[in-house]
Write an enzyme that holds these catalytic residues in place. Structure first.
Site, PDB file in Angstrom:
ATOM      1  N   ASN A 291       0.850  -1.200   0.000  1.00 18.69           N
ATOM      2  CA  ASN A 291       0.000   0.000   0.000  1.00 18.69           C
ATOM      3  C   ASN A 291       0.876   1.236   0.000  1.00 18.69           C
ATOM      4  O   ASN A 291       2.101   1.141  -0.014  1.00 18.69           O
ATOM      5  CB  ASN A 291      -0.943  -0.028   1.211  1.00 18.69           C
ATOM      6  CG  ASN A 291      -0.156  -0.143   2.502  1.00 18.69           C
ATOM      7  OD1 ASN A 291       0.596   0.751   2.854  1.00 18.69           O
ATOM      8  ND2 ASN A 291      -0.313  -1.259   3.190  1.00 18.69           N
ATOM      9  N   ASP A 359      -3.589  -6.629   4.849  1.00 18.12           N
ATOM     10  CA  ASP A 359      -4.526  -7.534   5.521  1.00 18.12           C
ATOM     11  C   ASP A 359      -4.352  -8.981   5.075  1.00 18.12           C
ATOM     12  O   ASP A 359      -4.636  -9.898   5.825  1.00 18.12           O
ATOM     13  CB  ASP A 359      -5.966  -7.078   5.243  1.00 18.12           C
ATOM     14  CG  ASP A 359      -6.267  -5.785   5.981  1.00 18.12           C
ATOM     15  OD1 ASP A 359      -5.914  -5.716   7.172  1.00 18.12           O
ATOM     16  OD2 ASP A 359      -6.817  -4.845   5.372  1.00 18.12           O
ATOM     17  N   LYS A 369       8.513 -16.792 -11.039  1.00 15.45           N
ATOM     18  CA  LYS A 369       7.575 -15.757 -11.471  1.00 15.45           C
ATOM     19  C   LYS A 369       6.368 -16.438 -12.116  1.00 15.45           C
ATOM     20  O   LYS A 369       6.547 -17.341 -12.940  1.00 15.45           O
ATOM     21  CB  LYS A 369       8.298 -14.869 -12.491  1.00 15.45           C
ATOM     22  CG  LYS A 369       7.470 -13.751 -13.045  1.00 15.45           C
ATOM     23  CD  LYS A 369       8.255 -12.967 -14.085  1.00 15.45           C
ATOM     24  CE  LYS A 369       7.324 -12.048 -14.852  1.00 15.45           C
ATOM     25  NZ  LYS A 369       7.937 -11.469 -16.026  1.00 15.45           N
ATOM     26  N   ASP A 389      -3.025 -10.165  13.056  1.00 17.92           N
ATOM     27  CA  ASP A 389      -3.294  -8.788  13.455  1.00 17.92           C
ATOM     28  C   ASP A 389      -2.344  -8.432  14.606  1.00 17.92           C
ATOM     29  O   ASP A 389      -2.513  -8.894  15.737  1.00 17.92           O
ATOM     30  CB  ASP A 389      -4.759  -8.633  13.876  1.00 17.92           C
ATOM     31  CG  ASP A 389      -5.132  -7.160  13.996  1.00 17.92           C
ATOM     32  OD1 ASP A 389      -4.358  -6.406  14.632  1.00 17.92           O
ATOM     33  OD2 ASP A 389      -6.163  -6.764  13.441  1.00 17.92           O
ATOM     34  N   ILE A 390      -1.346  -7.628  14.293  1.00 16.97           N
ATOM     35  CA  ILE A 390      -0.285  -7.334  15.262  1.00 16.97           C
ATOM     36  C   ILE A 390      -0.843  -6.539  16.443  1.00 16.97           C
ATOM     37  O   ILE A 390      -0.566  -6.827  17.607  1.00 16.97           O
ATOM     38  CB  ILE A 390       0.857  -6.569  14.560  1.00 16.97           C
ATOM     39  CG1 ILE A 390       1.407  -7.432  13.420  1.00 16.97           C
ATOM     40  CG2 ILE A 390       1.964  -6.199  15.531  1.00 16.97           C
ATOM     41  CD1 ILE A 390       2.211  -6.698  12.392  1.00 16.97           C
ATOM     42  N   PHE A 407      -4.037   2.727  14.953  1.00 14.81           N
ATOM     43  CA  PHE A 407      -4.473   3.731  13.989  1.00 14.81           C
ATOM     44  C   PHE A 407      -5.586   3.119  13.152  1.00 14.81           C
ATOM     45  O   PHE A 407      -5.630   1.903  12.966  1.00 14.81           O
ATOM     46  CB  PHE A 407      -3.304   4.167  13.081  1.00 14.81           C
ATOM     47  CG  PHE A 407      -2.541   5.331  13.648  1.00 14.81           C
ATOM     48  CD1 PHE A 407      -1.806   5.201  14.815  1.00 14.81           C
ATOM     49  CD2 PHE A 407      -2.577   6.575  13.027  1.00 14.81           C
ATOM     50  CE1 PHE A 407      -1.122   6.268  15.363  1.00 14.81           C
ATOM     51  CE2 PHE A 407      -1.893   7.661  13.561  1.00 14.81           C
ATOM     52  CZ  PHE A 407      -1.161   7.507  14.727  1.00 14.81           C
TER      53      PHE A 407
HETATM   54  O1  C5P Z   1      -7.970  -3.445  10.737  1.00 16.40           O
HETATM   55  P1  C5P Z   1      -7.199  -2.240  10.313  1.00 16.40           P
HETATM   56  O2  C5P Z   1      -6.094  -2.566   9.335  1.00 16.40           O
HETATM   57  O3  C5P Z   1      -8.004  -1.090   9.827  1.00 16.40           O
HETATM   58  O4  C5P Z   1      -6.522  -1.731  11.678  1.00 16.40           O
HETATM   59  C1  C5P Z   1      -5.629  -0.678  11.718  1.00 16.40           C
HETATM   60  C2  C5P Z   1      -4.774  -0.774  12.954  1.00 16.40           C
HETATM   61  O5  C5P Z   1      -4.400  -2.105  13.229  1.00 16.40           O
HETATM   62  C3  C5P Z   1      -3.449  -0.041  12.796  1.00 16.40           C
HETATM   63  O6  C5P Z   1      -3.042   0.384  14.067  1.00 16.40           O
HETATM   64  C4  C5P Z   1      -2.526  -1.116  12.266  1.00 16.40           C
HETATM   65  O7  C5P Z   1      -1.178  -0.838  12.534  1.00 16.40           O
HETATM   66  C5  C5P Z   1      -3.019  -2.337  13.004  1.00 16.40           C
HETATM   67  N1  C5P Z   1      -2.922  -3.597  12.273  1.00 16.40           N
HETATM   68  C6  C5P Z   1      -2.016  -4.552  12.688  1.00 16.40           C
HETATM   69  N2  C5P Z   1      -1.949  -5.772  12.051  1.00 16.40           N
HETATM   70  C7  C5P Z   1      -2.752  -6.033  11.019  1.00 16.40           C
HETATM   71  C8  C5P Z   1      -3.680  -5.076  10.578  1.00 16.40           C
HETATM   72  C9  C5P Z   1      -3.728  -3.867  11.225  1.00 16.40           C
HETATM   73  O8  C5P Z   1      -1.283  -4.281  13.642  1.00 16.40           O
HETATM   74  N3  C5P Z   1      -2.661  -7.206  10.404  1.00 16.40           N
END
Ligand code: C5P
Length: 490
Positions: A291, A359, A369, A389-390, A407
């Site tokens: 992104n 995501d 490739k 999801d960190i 965020f």
């Molecule tokens: O779910 P979304 O991507 O909108 O969430 C945004 C927040 O979650 C941000 O703080 C981002 O750094 C964190 N995040 C994360 N790991 C992910 C997706 C989002 O830490 N896989």
């Protein structure tokens, strides 16, 4: 004691280099202590005393921290910073003129700057210009009798809170690494017990040379902090790594180091973890999902935390901006690597997840490739799987930081989505921003400005449009106020 206890003590002491300096040992000894989860007996009284000086309460038997230092207000920090004194050693390179700007900016923060110039530096700028800017005598000569009578070189080296070398030429780095004392600058660098920061500047080939790199390693192992160099045009007309960092970055890192050195920063002894930038998820050997995140907001938050004295670990995806000065930056590419780096950085007191984590990633690893198939217009289908999801994992981790901030970049229903995220991810605050372009066509991705709403458990605040650096400072002030208030209550 466990590995975690040793890691917590290192954090409280201000990082690995501080413990090395305190115990007079090298980096491998610290790695050993961490691996064994134990500290040598002779280290115990030193550690106890150092932590008490930093305001911690500690049980001398178990070396467990029983109470954290009280968080100091920004006013106290600024007042204390006003008393700081700094020795500015100027080496003989074309970047010497930038040292004049650095001296002015440091004085804006109330720091007394005393200048020292090498003989070569005087080919580029004069001691008179530096004295005029610092309102202090500038020292140039090791054997000047009046200086020895007024202020011996040992006193000059000792009566300072920090030594800053701008620019650190290849020659000055080599002489310092060798422990030479053949002029005033190198004598001071040998005699000082204050922290030393060097700001290298030289031709890219000289910087890359094995001799300079070996000197760099020697100096770093002795606890010398480096700012830069950065990649770009150099005065000799060649491009590459060797260009001196800009005065602003030098001043920021110096303020951060001073805050840590004299324990006056609000966050001294605290560890903050920040994620920043995008993640890059390979689809095959050459393609990826990613992104537009520039990393500017996350990097600014890491810088703002370091300025207030925190030990900061920044875990960043690939970005085109330099590592923030005074911050330990871990470079990663994928979400899985980012998660592993965050987990390895725990324990932390604060976590700010600014990264735009992809995501999804490709479900299957493709080694080569993916080829276009001649004669068919059917595109290959991609199977994706969700990334960890960190933010959610840090929020539910057994070593959960005291304050976890996420965020939310939204394109619609900003408030509703952000509140839902706050609940679902289990974090304490969400900083929400609208990422669709505004009426001028500008987006927050890559921009220098940002406009956000801050959602805490207590409510929602609208913040006006402001530079990302200012937003970072404001957020960090809120963190200090909140953590400080929490400690005052407990
Ligand atoms: O779910 P979304 O991507 O909108 O969430 C945004 C927040 O979650 C941000 O703080 C981002 O750094 C964190 N995040 C994360 N790991 C992910 C997706 C989002 O830490 N896989």
């Amino acid at each position: 004691m466990s590995q975690t206890d040793v890691a917590a003590l290192i954090t409280a002491l201000g990082g690995r280099v501080s413990l090395q300096t305190l115990l007079g040992v090298g980096p491998s000894a610290i790695s050993n202590y961490l691996a064994r989860g134990a500290l040598p007996n002779r280290a115990r009284p030193l550690i106890c005393q150092a932590l008490q000086e930093r305001g911690y309460q500690i049980d001398p038997q178990s070396l467990r921290i029983t109470a954290l230092p009280a968080v100091k207000s920004r006013q106290v920090q600024l007042r204390r910073m006003r008393g700081a004194s700094l020795l500015l050693i100027i080496g003989g390179g074309i970047a010497a003129y930038k040292a004049l700007e650095v001296s002015r900016r440091l004085q804006d923060h109330g720091i007394t700057v005393t200048g020292v110039m090498t003989k070569a530096a005087q080919q580029f700028i004069t001691p008179l210009s530096l004295s005029a800017l610092t309102a202090q005598k500038t020292y140039t000569d090791l054997f000047s009798l009046t200086d020895e009578a007024e202020m011996g070189h040992i006193r000059l080296a000792r009566e300072t809170d920090l030594v800053l070398v701008v620019p650190a030429t290849a020659n000055l780095m080599a002489r310092t690494a060798q422990g030479l004392a053949d002029d005033l600058a190198t004598t001071l660098l040998l005699a000082t017990t204050a922290p030393v920061i060097m700001v290298p500047a030289m031709n890219p080939a000289m910087w890359a040379h094995a001799a300079t790199q070996a000197n760099l390693t020697t100096l770093r192992n002795r606890g010398v902090e480096m700012i830069g160099p950065v990649a770009g045009d150099t005065a000799c007309g060649e491009e590459g790594e060797g260009r001196m960092s800009e005065p602003e970055a030098i001043v920021t890192a110096t303020l951060a180091r001073l805050a840590r050195a004299d324990s006056t920063g609000d966050f001294v002894g605290r560890h903050a973890l920040v994620t920043s930038g995008p993640t890059v998820e390979p689809l095959d050997a050459v393609r990826f999902i990613s992104n537009h995140s520039s990393g500017r907001q996350g990097h600014a938050i890491a810088t703002a935390l370091a300025k207030r004295g925190a030990d900061v670990t920044l875990v960043s995806g690939p970005v085109n901006i330099p590592d923030p000065p005074g911050v330990e930056t871990v470079h990663v590419e994928t979400a899985e690597q980012m998660l592993a780096a965050c987990q390895a950085a725990l324990p932390a007191d604060i976590a700010v997840c600014t990264a735009a984590v992809a995501d999804w990633r490709a479900r299957d690893q493709v080694s080569g490739k993916i080829k276009k198939r001649p004669g068919t217009t059917i595109a290959p289908s991609l199977s994706l799987t969700e990334n960890p999801d960190i933010l959610a994992q840090l929020s539910s981790h057994p070593q959960r930081p005291e304050l976890v901030i996420g965020f939310a970049a939204e394109t619609n229903d900003l408030q509703a989505n952000a509140s839902e995220k706050l609940r679902r991810k289990g974090c304490d605050w969400i900083v929400a921003n609208q990422v669709l372009p505004d009426e001028t066509g500008e987006t927050v991705f890559g921009s220098m400005q940002n406009k956000v709403s801050l959602m805490t458990g207590d409510g929602q605040e609208e913040w006006p449009m402001m530079p990302k650096t200012e937003l970072a400072d404001r957020l960090v002030q809120r963190i200090i106020d909140t953590i400080g208030a929490a400690h005052a209550k407990s």
